[in-house]
Design a protein around this motif. Structure first.
Motif, PDB file in Angstrom:
ATOM      1  N   TRP A  26       0.817  -1.208   0.000  1.00 48.91           N
ATOM      2  CA  TRP A  26       0.000   0.000   0.000  1.00 48.91           C
ATOM      3  C   TRP A  26       0.857   1.267   0.000  1.00 48.91           C
ATOM      4  CZ3 TRP A  26       0.476   3.496   3.948  1.00 48.91           C
ATOM      5  CH2 TRP A  26       1.107   3.046   5.105  1.00 48.91           C
ATOM      6  N   TYR A  27       2.110   1.174   0.436  1.00 48.00           N
ATOM      7  CA  TYR A  27       2.937   2.363   0.586  1.00 48.00           C
ATOM      8  C   TYR A  27       3.942   2.572  -0.543  1.00 48.00           C
ATOM      9  CZ  TYR A  27       6.221  -1.134   2.290  1.00 48.00           C
ATOM     10  OH  TYR A  27       7.019  -2.234   2.396  1.00 48.00           O
ATOM     11  N   TRP A  28       4.032   1.619  -1.471  1.00 47.35           N
ATOM     12  CA  TRP A  28       5.031   1.738  -2.519  1.00 47.35           C
ATOM     13  C   TRP A  28       4.617   0.862  -3.685  1.00 47.35           C
ATOM     14  CZ3 TRP A  28       8.348   5.447  -2.961  1.00 47.35           C
ATOM     15  CH2 TRP A  28       9.458   5.347  -3.804  1.00 47.35           C
ATOM     16  N   PHE A  29       5.457   0.818  -4.721  1.00 47.25           N
ATOM     17  CA  PHE A  29       5.175  -0.061  -5.850  1.00 47.25           C
ATOM     18  C   PHE A  29       5.170  -1.511  -5.387  1.00 47.25           C
ATOM     19  CE2 PHE A  29       7.367   3.636  -7.752  1.00 47.25           C
ATOM     20  CZ  PHE A  29       6.320   4.096  -8.535  1.00 47.25           C
ATOM     21  N   GLU A  30       4.540  -2.367  -6.184  1.00 47.95           N
ATOM     22  CA  GLU A  30       4.486  -3.767  -5.787  1.00 47.95           C
ATOM     23  C   GLU A  30       5.875  -4.401  -5.796  1.00 47.95           C
ATOM     24  OE1 GLU A  30       1.802  -5.578  -8.540  1.00 47.95           O
ATOM     25  OE2 GLU A  30       3.301  -5.796 -10.082  1.00 47.95           O
ATOM     26  N   GLU A  31       6.056  -5.316  -4.871  1.00 50.96           N
ATOM     27  CA  GLU A  31       7.309  -6.052  -4.767  1.00 50.96           C
ATOM     28  C   GLU A  31       7.278  -7.203  -5.783  1.00 50.96           C
ATOM     29  OE1 GLU A  31       9.624  -8.667  -1.353  1.00 50.96           O
ATOM     30  OE2 GLU A  31       7.544  -8.110  -1.068  1.00 50.96           O
ATOM     31  N   LYS A  32       8.408  -7.455  -6.468  1.00 58.45           N
ATOM     32  CA  LYS A  32       8.483  -8.520  -7.479  1.00 58.45           C
ATOM     33  C   LYS A  32       9.677  -9.421  -7.150  1.00 58.45           C
ATOM     34  CE  LYS A  32       7.754  -8.769 -12.432  1.00 58.45           C
ATOM     35  NZ  LYS A  32       7.751  -8.006 -13.662  1.00 58.45           N
ATOM     36  N   PRO A  33       9.487 -10.345  -6.187  1.00 51.09           N
ATOM     37  CA  PRO A  33      10.623 -11.167  -5.774  1.00 51.09           C
ATOM     38  C   PRO A  33      11.049 -12.221  -6.796  1.00 51.09           C
ATOM     39  CG  PRO A  33       8.665 -11.809  -4.579  1.00 51.09           C
ATOM     40  CD  PRO A  33       8.304 -10.601  -5.389  1.00 51.09           C
ATOM     41  N   ILE A  34      10.136 -12.665  -7.663  1.00 55.65           N
ATOM     42  CA  ILE A  34      10.489 -13.684  -8.652  1.00 55.65           C
ATOM     43  C   ILE A  34      10.040 -13.231 -10.038  1.00 55.65           C
ATOM     44  CG2 ILE A  34      10.165 -16.070  -9.412  1.00 55.65           C
ATOM     45  CD1 ILE A  34       9.582 -16.820  -6.523  1.00 55.65           C
ATOM     46  N   SER A  35      10.971 -13.273 -10.967  1.00 57.45           N
ATOM     47  CA  SER A  35      10.685 -13.036 -12.373  1.00 57.45           C
ATOM     48  C   SER A  35      11.585 -13.996 -13.157  1.00 57.45           C
ATOM     49  CB  SER A  35      10.971 -11.587 -12.753  1.00 57.45           C
ATOM     50  OG  SER A  35      10.644 -11.366 -14.101  1.00 57.45           O
ATOM     51  N   ALA A  36      10.969 -14.997 -13.774  1.00 56.87           N
ATOM     52  CA  ALA A  36      11.748 -16.032 -14.451  1.00 56.87           C
ATOM     53  C   ALA A  36      11.236 -16.234 -15.873  1.00 56.87           C
ATOM     54  CB  ALA A  36      11.662 -17.341 -13.670  1.00 56.87           C
ATOM     55  N   VAL A  37      12.152 -16.642 -16.753  1.00 58.70           N
ATOM     56  CA  VAL A  37      11.827 -16.881 -18.154  1.00 58.70           C
ATOM     57  C   VAL A  37      12.450 -18.212 -18.572  1.00 58.70           C
ATOM     58  CG1 VAL A  37      12.066 -16.006 -20.510  1.00 58.70           C
ATOM     59  CG2 VAL A  37      11.801 -14.404 -18.629  1.00 58.70           C
ATOM     60  N   LYS A  38      11.683 -19.017 -19.298  1.00 61.23           N
ATOM     61  CA  LYS A  38      12.173 -20.300 -19.809  1.00 61.23           C
ATOM     62  C   LYS A  38      12.013 -20.302 -21.320  1.00 61.23           C
ATOM     63  CE  LYS A  38      11.804 -25.216 -18.831  1.00 61.23           C
ATOM     64  NZ  LYS A  38      13.004 -25.295 -18.037  1.00 61.23           N
TER      65      LYS A  38
END
Length: 192
Positions: free
Chosen positions: A79-91
């Motif tokens: 709610w206080y900042w941009f969304e957190e994106k802990p995982i971003s993977a590509v296969k």
């Protein structure tokens, strides 16, 4: 039955046939997805159904390699900042045909699989098993995350003349919809 009722019935029947034909159109559809913790990693297993239009079948049989991309994102809104994106993977998965020996090849990283028919090869392209996407520590216990996954044909990897054809034809734009699912990491025991 009056003319007006017959017209409404005929229009309804036409609409039903049109929507059914659209639903059965070629493309990529997600059949199932699993996102789980195995040992010290987050692992994804997925199964896609891939239906090719005739035009792409001919392209593959001419020896042109098709590149498929599976994308996975895990986010958590704040709610206080941009969304957190802990995982971003590509296969990346490649599909090719060897005309001399009449065999389809599916390359997934260093692994190469063979298939005698295009249908078998497309099953192999759509089967994603044991994809390690992140360490177990990147997701916090007790927090709710949102995962999203999709598979698509990467048109930018095609030879230039085929890229021009792809821009002019909707049949070439094979892509699944983004499938969104909830991830709620369970409490893990530390130690033993």
């Amino acid at each position: 039955m009056s003319f007006f009722k017959k017209l409404i019935l005929l229009c309804s029947l036409f609409w039903l046939c049109a929507t059914t034909a659209f639903a059965l159109a070629d493309g990529i559809k997600l059949r199932q997805i699993q996102f789980e913790s195995i040992e010290q990693n987050w692992v994804t297993n997925a199964s896609y159904q891939i239906d090719f239009p005739n035009e792409l079948t001919e392209v593959v049989k001419k020896g042109i390699t098709l590149h498929f991309v599976t994308e996975l994102n895990v986010t958590r809104g704040r709610w206080y900042w941009f969304e957190e994106k802990p995982i971003s993977a590509v296969k990346y998965i490649k599909l090719s045909y060897q005309p001399l020996i009449q065999v389809y090849r599916v390359n997934v990283g260093a692994l190469t699989l063979s298939a005698n028919t295009l249908e078998e090869a497309l099953v192999q392209v759509g089967a994603i098993a044991g994809w390690q996407v992140a360490d177990l520590s990147v997701l916090d216990n007790g927090r709710v995350y949102e995962g999203s996954v999709r598979m698509r044909l990467d048109l930018s990897k095609l030879p230039k003349p085929f890229q021009i054809n792809a821009l002019n034809s909707k049949e070439w734009n094979l892509s699944s919809d983004w499938h969104v699912f909830e991830i709620n990491p369970k409490t893990r025991l530390i130690g033993k």
